[in-house]
Design an enzyme around this catalytic site. Structure first.
Site, PDB file in Angstrom:
ATOM      1  N   SER A  81      38.299 -33.361  75.739  1.00 14.23           N
ATOM      2  CA  SER A  81      36.831 -32.283  75.355  1.00 14.23           C
ATOM      3  C   SER A  81      36.019 -32.797  76.560  1.00 14.23           C
ATOM      4  O   SER A  81      35.568 -34.448  77.174  1.00 14.23           O
ATOM      5  CB  SER A  81      36.722 -32.577  74.500  1.00 14.23           C
ATOM      6  OG  SER A  81      37.183 -32.461  73.500  1.00 14.23           O
TER       7      SER A  81
HETATM    8  N1  SAH Z   1      40.157 -35.970  71.170  1.00 13.07           N
HETATM    9  C1  SAH Z   1      41.012 -36.106  72.340  1.00 13.07           C
HETATM   10  C2  SAH Z   1      40.603 -34.005  72.471  1.00 13.07           C
HETATM   11  C3  SAH Z   1      42.112 -34.372  71.858  1.00 13.07           C
HETATM   12  S1  SAH Z   1      42.106 -32.602  71.987  1.00 13.07           S
HETATM   13  C4  SAH Z   1      40.273 -36.214  73.702  1.00 13.07           C
HETATM   14  O1  SAH Z   1      39.146 -37.581  74.035  1.00 13.07           O
HETATM   15  O2  SAH Z   1      40.969 -36.242  74.321  1.00 13.07           O
HETATM   16  C5  SAH Z   1      43.161 -32.167  70.220  1.00 13.07           C
HETATM   17  C6  SAH Z   1      43.964 -32.662  70.081  1.00 13.07           C
HETATM   18  O3  SAH Z   1      44.727 -32.370  68.854  1.00 13.07           O
HETATM   19  C7  SAH Z   1      45.703 -32.735  71.069  1.00 13.07           C
HETATM   20  O4  SAH Z   1      45.815 -33.660  71.493  1.00 13.07           O
HETATM   21  C8  SAH Z   1      46.546 -32.311  69.381  1.00 13.07           C
HETATM   22  O5  SAH Z   1      47.557 -32.768  69.858  1.00 13.07           O
HETATM   23  C9  SAH Z   1      46.095 -32.687  68.360  1.00 13.07           C
HETATM   24  N2  SAH Z   1      46.074 -32.547  66.800  1.00 13.07           N
HETATM   25  C10 SAH Z   1      46.258 -30.672  66.844  1.00 13.07           C
HETATM   26  N3  SAH Z   1      46.158 -30.697  65.528  1.00 13.07           N
HETATM   27  C11 SAH Z   1      47.188 -32.308  64.638  1.00 13.07           C
HETATM   28  C12 SAH Z   1      47.272 -32.091  63.638  1.00 13.07           C
HETATM   29  N4  SAH Z   1      47.257 -32.037  62.880  1.00 13.07           N
HETATM   30  N5  SAH Z   1      46.562 -33.911  63.421  1.00 13.07           N
HETATM   31  C13 SAH Z   1      46.561 -34.493  64.243  1.00 13.07           C
HETATM   32  N6  SAH Z   1      46.080 -34.003  65.823  1.00 13.07           N
HETATM   33  C14 SAH Z   1      46.252 -33.225  66.306  1.00 13.07           C
END
Ligand code: SAH
Length: 231
Positions: A81
């Site tokens: 993000s």
């Molecule tokens: N917090 C992260 C942002 C990642 S983007 C950072 O600081 O980099 C969102 C993430 O959520 C992605 O990696 C995606 O694979 C994950 N995601 C999506 N659905 C999910 C679920 N049901 N359970 C766990 N992770 C999930």
């Protein structure tokens, strides 16, 4: 002898400088211009954003963009993000020492590291195995021993360690997963983007007080979709 010294400086100085370039100036500038300037004022959050070396959490070819005012691709169609959004979500859950926080969507591990600078323990769940493994590696190398990473569908939360003082969801869900509300402690706060994937969603703040749950919209946002494991 002098020639050798001068030559040695000539060859090794750039390496020393780059090893020391920890991007602290870039981080200070990022916090000032992108975060404090836009109204984030919680000191713990600002300090954590100044401390965590965001460039270590982006793919190597993105290092020079790590402190840009934007999200960045991290592979598998996912993104880290925008710094402002990470700071906003952190401030909104009011992190404090002693708290236990659950994050859904580890991604790069950056948001988990920011929270881990402030709270006691961060439990973070990632559904894409390689992302979770990479993030766990970076967190371990950088001695974030208070972050636990699990590869799973975060819809179900992490029962074993519940209740959590705060929950941060970093993928856009169509509804707030009931297990997450259940695993939020009384007095706890959850921040979650809610809405259809590929459209603008609402960043929602959920506050739980005993059995009472209140929600309010904070900001329109765009997040990658919350996906579900096949059951
Ligand atoms: N917090 C992260 C942002 C990642 S983007 C950072 O600081 O980099 C969102 C993430 O959520 C992605 O990696 C995606 O694979 C994950 N995601 C999506 N659905 C999910 C679920 N049901 N359970 C766990 N992770 C999930």
């Amino acid at each position: 002898m002098r020639t050798i010294t001068i030559l040695a400086c000539f060859f090794f100085l750039p390496a020393v400088i780059s090893a020391q370039n920890d991007y602290q100036n870039e981080r200070n500038r990022m916090v000032e211009r992108q975060i404090a300037n836009r109204g984030i004022s919680d000191e713990a959050t600002l300090d954590a954003m100044r401390t965590v070396r965001r460039h270590l959490f982006v793919p190597p070819q993105r290092t020079s963009q790590a402190y840009d005012d934007s999200p960045l691709p991290i592979g598998y169609g996912q993104t880290i993000s925008q710094p402002y959004i990470v700071a906003l979500m952190t401030e909104l859950v009011e992190p404090k020492p002693g708290m236990r926080v659950l994050e859904i969507g580890t991604g790069s591990g950056y948001q988990a590291a920011v929270l881990a600078e402030i709270v006691d323990t961060v439990y973070t769940i990632e559904i894409v195995e390689s992302l979770g493994m990479t993030a766990a590696g970076v967190l371990e190398e950088n001695e974030y021993t208070n972050v636990l990473v699990k590869i799973a569908d975060g819809y179900h939360g992490w029962e074993e360690y519940a209740p959590f003082d705060a929950i941060v969801v970093t993928a856009a869900a169509e509804h707030i997963p009931p297990p997450l509300i259940q695993q939020l402690a009384s007095g706890g706060r959850m921040i979650i983007p809610v809405g259809s994937p590929y459209f603008t969603q609402n960043l929602m703040l959920v506050e739980k007080d005993g059995e009472r749950v209140r929600t309010r919209n904070v900001l329109p946002v765009r997040f990658v979709p919350f996906t579900r494991a096949e059951e």
